[in-house]
Design a protein around this motif. Structure first.
Motif, short mmCIF file in Angstrom:
data_model
loop_
_atom_site.label_atom_id
_atom_site.label_comp_id
_atom_site.label_asym_id
_atom_site.label_seq_id
_atom_site.Cartn_x
_atom_site.Cartn_y
_atom_site.Cartn_z
N VAL A 90 36.23 -6.64 16.23
CA VAL A 90 37.01 -7.69 15.46
C VAL A 90 38.51 -7.51 16.10
O VAL A 90 38.65 -7.22 16.95
N THR A 91 39.30 -8.92 16.70
CA THR A 91 40.14 -9.07 17.18
C THR A 91 41.70 -9.14 16.32
O THR A 91 41.51 -10.39 15.89
N LEU A 92 42.53 -7.84 16.68
CA LEU A 92 43.72 -7.94 15.42
C LEU A 92 44.31 -7.10 16.04
O LEU A 92 44.47 -6.29 17.32
N ASP A 93 45.94 -6.99 15.51
CA ASP A 93 46.77 -5.93 16.08
C ASP A 93 46.44 -4.37 15.39
O ASP A 93 46.26 -4.54 14.35
N SER A 94 45.81 -3.43 16.24
CA SER A 94 45.80 -2.29 15.47
C SER A 94 47.04 -1.70 14.83
O SER A 94 46.63 -1.04 13.82
N ASN A 95 48.28 -1.98 15.40
CA ASN A 95 49.05 -0.96 14.62
C ASN A 95 50.04 -1.80 13.08
O ASN A 95 49.34 -0.90 12.47
N PHE A 96 49.42 -3.06 12.78
CA PHE A 96 49.72 -3.68 11.80
C PHE A 96 47.97 -2.94 10.45
O PHE A 96 48.44 -3.09 9.24
N MET A 97 47.13 -3.52 11.80
CA MET A 97 46.56 -3.14 10.48
C MET A 97 46.16 -1.96 10.64
O MET A 97 45.89 -1.85 8.94
N HIS A 98 46.58 -0.25 11.91
CA HIS A 98 46.46 1.10 10.86
C HIS A 98 47.43 1.14 9.27
O HIS A 98 47.62 1.51 8.39
#
Length: 275
Positions: free
Chosen positions: A157-165
């Motif tokens: 999946v392509t996402l912003d890992s910081n904001f997803m966390h």
């Protein structure tokens, strides 16, 4: 010929005047919006700092108060049970203080309104497993966390890992605080060209907290950290979802069972399990 030229010049003049009028009105409205936003920002900062200072003061006073009581207690009259209770209060207040500071750090990403995202491709199963491991440190002894999916363990999946966390940990932290027993079940799948995640548990999940945007929320005397008050976690979660064009919903059924779910558009590949 002269009349035609005059008409053409007149039409061009009218067109130029109309264009000038609309450009002037557009930039006047833009300037007015920027001035209003700046004034709102100043008011928001003042209210927020006042609320935040009160919120920080409570755990700090508790830590100092119990620490002084332990230090001033004479060794020959010290009750070990009481000292242990005081140490427990200090630990709880310290954790509340740390949680609030983390929330303030997350909130800094929304300074000026729209956060800046950095999208990368990650393995979704590994990401969810890491959230589960981290959230297990937050749950009560009689509560476990289970992750379910119909997607392949190789799904990317392509996402912003910081904001997803931030999003997942705020929602899981809220679940851990309010889950009374049994399991916190995290289910994720692909839906509408995006990622959908559901978090189910027994307990009241404070669904009313996400009814407003974070800036309206911050203007209220809502930044408390005692008992079952969540603080900024849920409003920050909503702000993240709103920023990526997604949806967030929290539903508490009969005041007992809570379903927190969110969806946002993103690129996914290798979704299907291999035979």
């Amino acid at each position: 010929m002269g009349t035609l030229l005059w008409i053409v010049n007149f039409v061009l003049l009218i067109g130029f005047a109309a264009a000038l009028f609309f450009v002037h009105r557009y930039y006047s409205q833009q300037l007015k919006r920027e001035v209003n936003r700046a004034q709102k920002s100043e008011r928001l900062k003042s209210v927020f700092l006042d609320n935040a200072s009160q919120t920080l003061r409570a755990p700090l006073n508790a830590i100092l108060g119990y620490s002084n009581m332990i230090l001033e207690e004479k060794n020959d009259t010290m009750d070990a049970v009481q000292v242990k209770q005081m140490a427990g209060h200090i630990q709880q207040s310290s954790q509340e203080l740390l949680d609030f500071i983390k929330q303030l750090m997350d909130l800094s990403g929304f300074d000026g309104g729209m956060p800046s995202f950095t999208f990368i491709e990650v393995n979704l199963a590994e990401l969810m497993a890491s959230y589960r491991r981290e959230a297990m440190n937050l749950t009560k002894a009689n509560v476990s966390i289970r992750v379910r999916t119909d997607l392949s363990p190789h799904c990317k999946v392509t996402l912003d890992s910081n904001f997803m966390h931030q999003l997942m940990m705020h929602l899981l932290n809220n679940a851990a605080k309010h889950a009374t027993q049994g399991e916190i079940v995290v289910t994720y799948t692909s839906e509408r060209n995006g990622l959908k995640v559901m978090i189910n548990y027994l307990g009241n999940g404070q669904a009313d907290v996400i009814s407003e945007d974070i800036f309206s929320y911050l203007q209220k005397d809502a930044l408390k950290m005692n008992g079952d008050v969540n603080g900024l976690g849920l409003p920050i979660s909503k702000a993240i979802i709103d920023a990526v064009g997604g949806e967030l919903d929290i539903d508490t059924q009969d005041g007992r069972k809570t379903v927190a779910q969110f969806w946002f558009p993103c690129k996914m590949r290798d979704k299907h399990k291999r035979n």
